[in-house]
Design an enzyme around this catalytic site. Structure first.
Site, PDB file in Angstrom:
ATOM      1  N   ARG A 119     -38.591 -31.902 -10.507  1.00 56.52           N
ATOM      2  CA  ARG A 119     -38.428 -30.449 -10.667  1.00 56.52           C
ATOM      3  C   ARG A 119     -39.316 -29.619  -9.732  1.00 56.52           C
ATOM      4  NH1 ARG A 119     -38.717 -32.007 -16.112  1.00 56.52           N
ATOM      5  NH2 ARG A 119     -36.663 -32.506 -16.925  1.00 56.52           N
ATOM      6  N   LYS A 141     -33.776 -21.428   2.084  1.00 57.64           N
ATOM      7  CA  LYS A 141     -32.487 -22.012   1.712  1.00 57.64           C
ATOM      8  C   LYS A 141     -32.550 -23.513   1.928  1.00 57.64           C
ATOM      9  CE  LYS A 141     -29.231 -18.245   2.441  1.00 57.64           C
ATOM     10  NZ  LYS A 141     -27.982 -17.870   3.117  1.00 57.64           N
ATOM     11  N   GLU A 183     -28.376 -17.853  17.217  1.00 56.46           N
ATOM     12  CA  GLU A 183     -29.055 -17.178  16.109  1.00 56.46           C
ATOM     13  C   GLU A 183     -30.084 -16.167  16.638  1.00 56.46           C
ATOM     14  OE1 GLU A 183     -28.408 -17.500  12.809  1.00 56.46           O
ATOM     15  OE2 GLU A 183     -27.149 -19.296  12.800  1.00 56.46           O
ATOM     16  N   LYS A 225     -36.244 -12.234  10.639  1.00 58.63           N
ATOM     17  CA  LYS A 225     -35.713 -12.877   9.446  1.00 58.63           C
ATOM     18  C   LYS A 225     -36.658 -12.707   8.257  1.00 58.63           C
ATOM     19  CE  LYS A 225     -33.368 -16.749   7.465  1.00 58.63           C
ATOM     20  NZ  LYS A 225     -32.686 -18.033   7.609  1.00 58.63           N
ATOM     21  N   GLU A 235     -30.996 -13.339  -1.946  1.00 55.06           N
ATOM     22  CA  GLU A 235     -29.728 -12.968  -1.342  1.00 55.06           C
ATOM     23  C   GLU A 235     -28.844 -12.141  -2.269  1.00 55.06           C
ATOM     24  OE1 GLU A 235     -27.703 -16.265   0.464  1.00 55.06           O
ATOM     25  OE2 GLU A 235     -26.986 -14.973   2.050  1.00 55.06           O
ATOM     26  N   ARG A 239     -30.051  -9.230   2.473  1.00 52.14           N
ATOM     27  CA  ARG A 239     -30.180 -10.519   3.143  1.00 52.14           C
ATOM     28  C   ARG A 239     -28.858 -10.989   3.750  1.00 52.14           C
ATOM     29  NH1 ARG A 239     -33.555 -15.826   1.273  1.00 52.14           N
ATOM     30  NH2 ARG A 239     -32.644 -17.260   2.762  1.00 52.14           N
ATOM     31  N   ASN A 243     -26.069 -13.149   7.831  1.00 54.27           N
ATOM     32  CA  ASN A 243     -24.871 -13.966   7.984  1.00 54.27           C
ATOM     33  C   ASN A 243     -23.866 -13.373   8.957  1.00 54.27           C
ATOM     34  OD1 ASN A 243     -25.533 -16.109   6.196  1.00 54.27           O
ATOM     35  ND2 ASN A 243     -25.271 -14.677   4.509  1.00 54.27           N
ATOM     36  N   HIS A 246     -21.267 -15.601  10.359  1.00 56.67           N
ATOM     37  CA  HIS A 246     -21.278 -16.870   9.632  1.00 56.67           C
ATOM     38  C   HIS A 246     -20.034 -17.089   8.781  1.00 56.67           C
ATOM     39  CE1 HIS A 246     -25.366 -17.003  11.009  1.00 56.67           C
ATOM     40  NE2 HIS A 246     -25.602 -18.127  10.385  1.00 56.67           N
ATOM     41  N   HIS A 250     -18.262 -20.317   9.458  1.00 62.22           N
ATOM     42  CA  HIS A 250     -18.051 -21.384   8.475  1.00 62.22           C
ATOM     43  C   HIS A 250     -16.590 -21.812   8.452  1.00 62.22           C
ATOM     44  CE1 HIS A 250     -21.843 -20.673   5.782  1.00 62.22           C
ATOM     45  NE2 HIS A 250     -22.126 -21.173   6.959  1.00 62.22           N
ATOM     46  N   HIS A 263     -23.142 -25.702  14.521  1.00 64.23           N
ATOM     47  CA  HIS A 263     -23.247 -24.487  13.708  1.00 64.23           C
ATOM     48  C   HIS A 263     -23.446 -23.255  14.603  1.00 64.23           C
ATOM     49  CE1 HIS A 263     -24.339 -21.862  10.381  1.00 64.23           C
ATOM     50  NE2 HIS A 263     -25.480 -21.580  10.989  1.00 64.23           N
TER      51      HIS A 263
END
Lengths: 367, 367
Positions: A119, A141, A183, A225, A235, A239, A243, A246, A250, A263
């Protein structure tokens, strides 16, 4: 060495940027609080940097290693399970520190392992690709892909520290340097017009890995960032501007199969689509569009989607994106060069034409 | 209906306790903020309660279901992956709410899925076993087992609400009612001597499922646990006292193979070992020990470890426990009846004798 702090209250952490700093043991000592360390890396990076790191840390810690297969195709629950098995076999307990030595895939999986082993245990990132240095090293992330969608499984989890050694870029394939630059350019587009101007002037020096300039570009990208993430760690709102490109990207990555387009390449083509749609809505000038296209091209990046895709592919794949709220498609677009907005308020006809025109242009390029 | 709030700042949430309240739609409406709901349950619970819940919620929400195989043996990364697949196949997005309808295994896995689906979605617990009602519904522990260790993979993640319908206990096998009672008795031992006294008086009524008394027992157990968790959400310190008997118990469960001893049964035998060790250290009277043994027995629980185990088994298995800090074994013991401590300061000879004597006593019981 440049240092910045990502401000997240009790989860704040430092980012160090400099040439050769992966060999500065004191940076690691500050972030490691137990006796056990697990270095997670992959088969490509291990021969380059693993032995030196193990030797350095073995002076003070009980060091174990976990070497994963290389590539986005292995960013799966199964590979994540392998990290868990390595930790348990080495009898690592809650005070262990996991070090991610590698690119974004290693960082995402090692971070997810850190977030969920017993955890939650401590975590240090040593990103070795430009993409991971400017993107996944800030923001917490972590996660893995699912056959039905990219990054669908994961957690927000912050590292104790990020140690960015710019010398590792010298062993990076040029294609991946370009992918990372996508990026970097994105930060200029969404929140820093002056940085965009600077990138236009310096793109050749950056692609030639001028150490001072690349350190500056990484620093300014991380600051951009970190500013956004500090405002919106989970997010919920702003935030999402990170993207830009993106959601389109994606769709390209998913359609082409993970790993066939990098990517960053998909993000570049996606950013150009977002810029083009923003122009159709009257937010940008034609010159803004041509400057954006020229900058991505100067970084050897694709500026059009793959010709084999169709409008229907894009629509079907974009609905599954995490940014779709209860069925209505929300996109990151530009309000002006250097200023992004998140909106579902765009004419669907513009969206369709933007993609159709790009696909037509793509078909005309000899493959 | 009884209500209590687990105080965790912005992660605070209510626990509702009452007969039949799984059919009170308003309790769900308050906790669901999107349009999508995924009910995760298992093959045993589904025929009993799933249809009614789907019908009730389908009035307002897009409801999908995921029915898992029943049992601790299926609390694995693979089954967790199934939940993720169900969510993606139903095209659930970040605004979905996952409802865990079932016992602790369902709750732990559905909660872990909620913690990590698209990096975190909303989560409601509807625990249907006494154990999950008094234990896993409070505290935010979620996760799965690994072949090399129990609960080694997971996250801390709080639900939006916990809805405890005491009527579901009427379909619970009596063996599982006993297993839940082990945790109830544990709360008396670690932090509430008056509750322990009350349990001694009411144990027969509780085992007969007197609705008012069982609601009281659940309420007082949840209050006890919520108090401890509120002081220490991430298990850095005092929260460890909730693990009275669990370090011993995990060793029993692991040795016997998950599912052969119920968790609560292992905890009961483990609590008696911890009580016995506390007595050997001079913290408890002989009467404290005999009262504890008598109360567990009155709840039809085992008070001795399985005879087939050895001292060496216990030692080997307890070292892997999460509460082992860098190699030294820390245990939850009692300072007095109703007051627990966490310590690694106990004579190893007492530890050895405590286990050896218990194993000898266990061998004398006809199996």
């Amino acid at each position: 060495m440049r240092t910045l702090t990502v401000e997240l209250g009790e989860r704040s952490y430092p980012i160090y940027i400099g040439g050769g700093i992966r060999q500065q043991k004191d940076l690691f000592d500050q972030a490691i609080h137990g006796k056990q360390v697990m270095i997670v890396t992959n088969e490509t990076i291990a021969p380059l940097y693993l032995d030196a790191m193990v030797s350095m840390l073995a002076e003070s810690y009980q060091v174990a290693t976990c070497i994963l297969p290389d590539g986005e195709a292995f960013k799966t629950l199964e590979t994540y399970g392998q990290i868990m098995t390595s930790l348990l076999e080495a009898k690592h307990n809650r005070t262990t520190t996991i070090i991610a030595l590698g690119g974004g895939v290693v960082g995402d999986m090692a971070g997810y392992a850190a977030a969920t082993y017993q955890r939650g245990v401590a975590f240090i990132q040593v990103p070795t690709t430009l993409l991971s240095q400017v993107d996944s090293s800030v923001g917490g992330k972590t996660g893995v892909n699912h056959p039905l969608g990219k990054n669908m499984i994961g957690a927000f989890y912050q590292p104790q520290a990020v140690i960015i050694d710019t010398h590792t870029l010298s062993t990076l394939p040029v294609k991946e340097l370009s992918a990372g630059m996508a990026e970097v350019i994105k930060y200029g587009l969404i929140c820093d017009a002056a940085f965009f101007d600077w990138l236009e002037q310096e793109i050749d020096a950056l692609m030639a890995l001028d150490n001072d300039k690349i350190s500056d570009a990484i620093y300014r990208s991380c600051v951009a960032k970190a500013d956004v993430v500090a405002q919106d760690e989970r997010e919920g709102g702003i935030r999402a501007i990170l993207n830009l490109g993106h959601t389109f990207g994606h769709a390209i990555e998913t359609h082409m199969g993970y790993g066939n387009w990098l990517h960053g390449e998909a993000v570049a083509a996606g950013c150009v689509l977002a810029v083009d749609l923003s122009w159709r809505m009257g937010n940008l000038t034609e010159q803004d569009v041509s400057r954006s296209v020229a900058l991505f091209k100067a970084a050897n990046l694709p500026v059009l989607p793959p010709a084999e895709m169709t409008l229907e592919h894009f629509k079907a794949l974009m609905v599954l994106d995490k940014k779709v709220l209860d069925g209505s498609l929300r996109l990151v677009l530009l309000d002006s060069l250097g200023d992004a907005i998140v909106t579902s308020d765009f004419p669907m006809s513009d969206f369709d034409e933007c993609i159709i025109d790009a696909l037509e242009a793509s078909e005309k390029i000899p493959s």
